[in-house]
Design an enzyme around this catalytic site. Structure first.
Site, PDB file in Angstrom:
ATOM      1  N   TYR A 186      -7.765  -4.444   1.143  1.00 24.85           N
ATOM      2  CA  TYR A 186      -6.797  -4.526   1.145  1.00 24.85           C
ATOM      3  C   TYR A 186      -6.584  -4.501  -0.535  1.00 24.85           C
ATOM      4  CZ  TYR A 186      -2.121  -7.080  -0.811  1.00 24.85           C
ATOM      5  OH  TYR A 186      -0.657  -6.594  -1.639  1.00 24.85           O
ATOM      6  N   SER A 208      -1.037  -5.889  -6.985  1.00 28.36           N
ATOM      7  CA  SER A 208      -1.943  -7.860  -6.891  1.00 28.36           C
ATOM      8  C   SER A 208      -2.974  -8.263  -7.366  1.00 28.36           C
ATOM      9  CB  SER A 208      -2.084  -7.427  -5.054  1.00 28.36           C
ATOM     10  OG  SER A 208      -2.572  -8.729  -3.961  1.00 28.36           O
TER      11      SER A 208
END
Ligand code: 15L
Length: 268
Positions: A137, A112
């Site tokens: 995350y 990501s």
């Protein structure tokens, strides 16, 4: 190149559902994995391998007999630490151990842009720059990339870590004018990652050919990815819809957007 059997994890997720029909064109059999009972019925050329990524035995079963994996599974936003740990830490270890066990040759890993979310929006970052995750995350995706590097160095399992920007039908806000990747370009990038002759462990930002960008994919040119779409066609509409940004808002200052101010941090 056509694969005999590809595994798509996270097949019931936002991106997985989009990729499910698209990836069929590149393989004889597409094996689909997701948690629980979320995959529906297997269509022609499909087979189902339900697995919770934290369940080692289920993940080992899912990788049996697959040539390559498109790993979209795991947690995709800021959630509790326990959820991130199970899906993105334990899950990645299970996946790579299963790949080692079964001799899987290549994995395309949905990393990501949030691994570098704490760079500012006036900086252009390349895959060679140090990571600056914007939350737990993003940190879990840094772990995933490092794990991929380890399994390449030690065991010769190839990975392309795709630091996906924003893969949606259209950019939802001004930030996504820079981070957007169309579904067609997402397919192009995944296919390039699956088929480039030599990738070792490569890192690439997943974005379309946007007019404004914060990322430099020069170090990933060997993948041969050529984006065909641009967020520019959405600019007028997006700018009309989302007006006046607060320049003091961390979500406007940093590339990670709102991710920089959310997260499962413990009460102090
Ligand atoms: C991500 O990593 C998320 O999975 C996705 O839902 C988007 O929010 C994207 O980042 C983004 O940065 O836009």
């Amino acid at each position: 190149i056509r694969f005999k059997r590809l595994l798509l994890t996270g097949a019931a997720g936002n991106l997985g559902r989009e990729l499910r029909p698209r990836l069929k064109a590149y393989c004889d059999t597409l094996r689909l994995s997701a948690r629980g009972d979320t995959l529906g019925v297997a269509g022609p050329g499909e087979e189902l391998a339900p697995a919770d990524l934290a369940d080692k035995a289920a993940v080992f079963a899912a990788l049996e007999g697959v040539e390559a994996v498109v790993h979209m599974g795991g947690v995709s936003t800021e959630q509790t630490w326990e959820a991130i740990r199970d899906g993105n830490i334990t899950g990645m270890v299970n996946l790579y151990e299963a790949a080692r066990h079964h001799g899987t040759r290549r994995i395309v890993f949905a990393s990501s842009n949030h691994v570098t979310g704490f760079y500012r929006q006036d900086q252009v970052v390349s895959p060679r720059d140090p990571v600056r995750p914007d939350g737990f995350y993003g940190l879990s995706k840094c772990f995933g990339e490092n794990l991929a590097q380890l399994y390449w160095d030690r065991f010769g399992i190839e990975t392309v870590s795709v630091r996906i920007g924003s893969s949606f039908a259209a950019p939802k806000d001004r930030r996504m004018l820079a981070t957007w990747m169309s579904f067609d370009d997402t397919e192009r990038l995944i296919v390039a990652a699956l088929t480039a002759p030599v990738v070792g462990h490569s890192i690439v930002y997943g974005m379309s050919d946007n007019a404004t960008t914060w990322w430099d994919n020069t170090p990933a040119r060997h993948l041969g990815y050529r984006p065909q779409d641009s967020s520019e066609v959405f600019r007028a509409e997006v700018e009309a819809r989302q007006q006046a940004l607060d320049r003091d808002d961390p979500a406007v200052i940093y590339q990670g957007g709102a991710f920089v101010r959310t997260g499962p941090f413990f009460e102090s």
